[in-house]
Enzyme design. Structure first.
Site, PDB file in Angstrom:
ATOM      1  CE  LYS A  79      -5.366  -1.082  -1.421  1.00  0.00           C
ATOM      2  NZ  LYS A  79      -4.220  -0.424  -0.756  1.00  0.00           N
TER       3      LYS A  79
ATOM      4  CG  ASP B  38      -1.850   7.714   0.103  1.00  0.00           C
ATOM      5  OD1 ASP B  38      -1.095   8.694   0.021  1.00  0.00           O
ATOM      6  OD2 ASP B  38      -2.562   7.321  -0.838  1.00  0.00           O
TER       7      ASP B  38
ATOM      8  CB  THR C  28      -2.132   3.199  -3.950  1.00  0.00           C
ATOM      9  OG1 THR C  28      -2.648   4.377  -3.337  1.00  0.00           O
ATOM     10  CG2 THR C  28      -1.882   3.470  -5.431  1.00  0.00           C
ATOM     11  CB  SER C  29      -7.421   3.740  -2.348  1.00  0.00           C
ATOM     12  OG  SER C  29      -7.724   2.458  -1.855  1.00  0.00           O
TER      13      SER C  29
ATOM     14  CG  ASP D  96      -2.044   2.863   6.322  1.00  0.00           C
ATOM     15  OD1 ASP D  96      -2.267   4.000   6.779  1.00  0.00           O
ATOM     16  OD2 ASP D  96      -2.465   2.493   5.202  1.00  0.00           O
TER      17      ASP D  96
ATOM     18  CG  ASP E  25      -1.713   1.252   1.400  1.00  0.00           C
ATOM     19  OD1 ASP E  25      -2.432   1.613   0.453  1.00  0.00           O
ATOM     20  OD2 ASP E  25      -1.600   1.902   2.451  1.00  0.00           O
TER      21      ASP E  25
END
Length: 237
Positions: A137, A6, A105-106, A162, A4
């Protein structure tokens, strides 16, 4: 390896905080802490819906708000993006050992392209962004897509996350998960190893999460059963 971005590799959640608060102020309101925490790890579309609802302005166009936020955060990514503790040492070790790696990543592609100036464009063989999957996600699609593009079975992948949404996505996909909670807590769960930081995490620890399998290696990186070397010492962000 599936990373991931961020809050996991880079300390960017604080920059999103600034951008979201500025966007709320632009709309004449203030973003609540509860709403902000609910956004962590979600897609941009979901985050904008949460923002508009929190401001009692559900009529606003999510695409317009997302474009405004992307522009502002991109400005900050150019000057204020820094690594999370231990993250640089870990990705350096993964790259040195020729372990296939993906960024999952989103965040949308336009902003990720700027983050890659810090992360390194040769760090990941695959980059899967939030606007490049049909179901972001916590759906498993992002992690399944990354594993497919790496040509590695998802059961032989470790995902590092995270947020609860990211952990749910990785678990549903079938990956082993190393979770380093940042902005919001993560509840213990089967298949999840919880740590406070990536500092000191090495390839031996990650391989142990997949025991009795070793982490997959590229064809030119030695025999499939070769034990992975330990990572170098932690970085100092």
């Amino acid at each position: 390896m599936l990373f991931d971005m961020d809050g996991t590799l880079v300390d960017s959640e604080r920059l999103w905080d600034v951008g979201l608060q500025e966007l709320a102020a632009h709309y004449g309101g203030t973003l609540s802490e509860e709403a902000r925490l609910a956004m962590v790890g979600t897609s941009m579309g979901v985050s904008m819906e949460i923002l508009h609802t929190d401001l009692a302005q559900p009529w606003r166009d999510p695409a317009v708000s997302a474009a405004w936020l992307d522009r502002r955060v991109s400005e900050m990514f150019l000057t204020d993006l820094v690594w999370r503790p231990g993250a640089l040492a870990l990705v350096t070790a993964v790259r040195a050992a020729s372990v296939p790696a993906a960024l999952v990543t989103s965040t949308r592609r336009a902003v990720v392209e700027i983050a890659l100036e810090t992360l390194g464009r040769d760090t990941f063989e695959v980059v899967v962004c939030g606007d490049e999957v049909a179901a972001p996600k916590p759906d498993p699609e992002p992690y399944l897509t990354a594993a497919r593009l790496l040509d590695v079975p998802i059961a032989r992948c470790v995902a590092i996350e995270d947020s609860p949404a990211g952990v749910a996505s990785a678990l549903a996909a079938g990956a082993a998960v190393l979770a380093v909670p940042h902005a919001v807590p993560i509840d213990p769960a089967d298949g999840v190893r919880l740590l406070e930081t990536l500092t000191g995490v090495d390839l031996e620890l990650l391989a142990d999460l997949l025991a009795p399998l070793d982490l997959p290696r590229r064809p030119d990186a030695g025999s499939p059963g070769t034990r992975l070397p330990a990572a170098p010492g932690p970085d100092r962000p």
